[in-house]
Design an enzyme around this catalytic site. Structure first.
Site, PDB file in Angstrom:
ATOM      1  CB  CYS A   1      -0.924  -0.023   1.214  1.00 25.54           C
ATOM      2  SG  CYS A   1      -1.896   1.468   1.375  1.00 25.54           S
TER       3      CYS A   1
ATOM      4  CB  CYS B   1      -0.534   2.442   4.090  1.00 30.57           C
ATOM      5  SG  CYS B   1      -2.032   1.771   3.393  1.00 30.57           S
ATOM      6  CG  ASP B   2       3.249   1.256   4.341  1.00 31.54           C
ATOM      7  OD1 ASP B   2       2.758   1.706   5.388  1.00 31.54           O
ATOM      8  OD2 ASP B   2       3.079   0.086   3.959  1.00 31.54           O
TER       9      ASP B   2
END
Ligand code: NAP
Length: 316
Positions: A137, A140-141
Site C-alpha cells: 500500500c 499507507c507507507d
C-alpha cells in the site's frame, strides 16, 4: 457463551463500495440491513489516494473520504454496523446464520461483498519484512520513503498507480515486471513512462528480498526470465502490486466458485444459493472498479429486496 441476535432482513458482509451501496439501497428499501465490517472497514479503497474516475467528483476524491461518505449515507437511512471478523456461515437457510466469534447473526437474505486481498510473491521472508520495507500500500507507507530507492512489482494499473504515487516521496522507483508488455491501461502507462523518476526492469521477477527484521529491506535479487541471470538491486522498500485473491474461504463447498475462487453469479448478483447475493470484487475479477462494485452492490440489494418480497408473498 454464544449470543444469538434477532434476525435481520438483510445482512451485508463487507463495507467497501459494494457493501455500502448495498446498504444504502437496502436501508432505503426498508430492509433494515446490518453491515458486518471485516478486518478492513471501507475495503481496499481506504488504501487509495486520488480516485479520479468515480463519477460526481470532478476534482477527484481520496479513498478514505469517499468510503466515509458512503458509510455516513448508509447510516443516515438506518443501516446498523458491527465490527468483527466473520468466522463461519451457515447457508442452509433462510434464515442464514453468520458467526462473528461467539455472536450469531441471523438473516433472511445475505449480500456477500467481502472483496479481495492483495496477492503476495510467496518468498520466504516477505512476511518477516512486511512493514519493514515490504508493503502492499503506497498510500499507507509511501510517506516513510522520502528520497529513498523503491521497487514496485507488477505491470498492471495498481503497480503503475503505486509507482507514480511513490515518486512524490522516493528518489527513484523501479517497476519490475515479468513480461515486456504492461497490462496497465494506456493513460497510466503514458504517465509512468513520462515520469523521469520511474524506471523499468522488463522480463524480470523478484527472486529474493534482501534484508532482515532489524535493519529492514536493503535490496532485491532480480532474475531475468529470458537469460536466467540474477543481479542485486539495492532498495529501501518493495511494494508488491501483483493482483488480488478473492476473500471467499468462508464459502468453500457452500457456494459455486470459479477456478480462481471468485463467487459465480448469474442474473445480476444471484449466487448458487437462493437468497444469497454477491457483489463487488468477490465476484468480479474483470472490472474491479469502485463504480462497478457500487453498481453490483445496488443490484444485490434490489435483488435481495425482491427475494424478501417473494418470500413474504408465499407466506400470505
Ligand atoms: P492485475 O491487472 O491483475 O495486474 C497484476 C500484475 O501483476 C500483472 O502485470 C501481472 O503480470 C503481475 N503478476 C501477477 N502475479 C505475479 C507474480 N506472481 N509475480 C510477478 N508478477 C505478477 O491487477 P491490478 O493491477 O491490481 O488491477 C486489478 C484491476 O483493478 C484491474 O482491472 C485494473 O484495471 C483495476 N484497477 C484500476 C485502477 C484505475 O482505473 N485507476 C487502479 C488500480 C486497479 P502479467 O501482466 O504478466 O499477468
Amino acid at each position: 457463551m454464544t449470543t444469538v441476535h434477532e434476525a435481520h432482513d438483510t445482512i451485508i458482509l463487507g463495507s467497501g463500495p459494494a457493501g455500502l451501496t448495498a446498504a444504502i439501497y437496502a436501508a432505503r428499501g426498508n430492509c433494515c440491513p446490518l453491515v458486518i465490517h471485516g478486518s478492513q472497514p471501507g475495503g481496499q479503497l481506504t488504501t487509495t489516494t486520488d480516485i479520479d474516475n468515480f463519477p460526481g467528483f470532478p476534482e477527484g476524491i481520496d479513498g478514505p473520504t469517499l468510503m466515509q461518505q458512503m458509510e455516513d449515507q448508509a447510516r443516515r437511512f438506518g443501516t446498523a454496523f458491527v465490527q468483527g471478523e466473520v468466522t463461519r456461515v451457515d447457508l442452509e437457510g433462510p434464515p442464514f446464520r453468520v458467526w462473528v466469534e461467539d455472536e450469531i447473526y441471523l438473516c433472511t437474505s445475505l449480500v456477500i461483498a467481502t472483496g479481495a486481498s492483495p496477492r503476495m510473491l510467496g518468498l520466504p521472508n516477505e512476511w518477516d519484512l512486511y512493514g519493514r520495507g515490504v508493503s502492499v500500500c503506497a498510500t499507507c507507507d509511501g510517506f516513510f520513503y522520502k528520497e529513498k530507492e523503491l521497487v514496485v512489482v507488477g505491470g498492471g494499473d495498481t503497480a503503475l498507480e503505486e509507482a507514480a504515487f511513490l515518486t512524490r516521496f522516493a528518489r527513484r522507483v523501479t517497476v519490475v515486471h515479468r513480461r515486456d508488455t504492461l497490462r496497465a491501461s494506456p493513460p497510466l502507462q503514458k504517465r509512468a513512462r513520462e515520469n523521469e523518476r520511474i524506471g523499468f526492469r522488463w522480463n524480470s521477477v523478484v527472486s529474493a528480498i534482501l534484508g532482515d527484521k532489524e535493519a529492514g529491506v536493503r535490496g532485491v535479487r532480480l532474475k531475468h526470465l529470458q537469460n536466467g541471470q540474477e543481479e542485486e538491486l539495492a532498495c529501501d522498500g518493495v511494494f508488491i502490486a501483483i493482483g488480488h485473491t478473492p476473500n471467499t474461504a468462508l464459502f468453500e463447498g457452500k457456494l459455486e466458485m470459479d477456478e480462481g475462487g471468485y463467487l459465480v453469479t448469474r442474473n445480476g448478483t444471484e449466487t448458487s444459493v437462493p437468497g444469497v447475493f454477491a457483489a463487488g470484487d468477490v465476484q468480479d475479477h474483470q472490472f474491479r472498479q469502485a463504480i462497478t462494485a457500487a453498481g453490483s452492490g445496488c443490484m444485490a440489494a434490489m435483488q435481495a429486496e425482491r427475494y424478501l418480497e417473494t418470500l413474504q408473498q408465499a407466506k400470505s
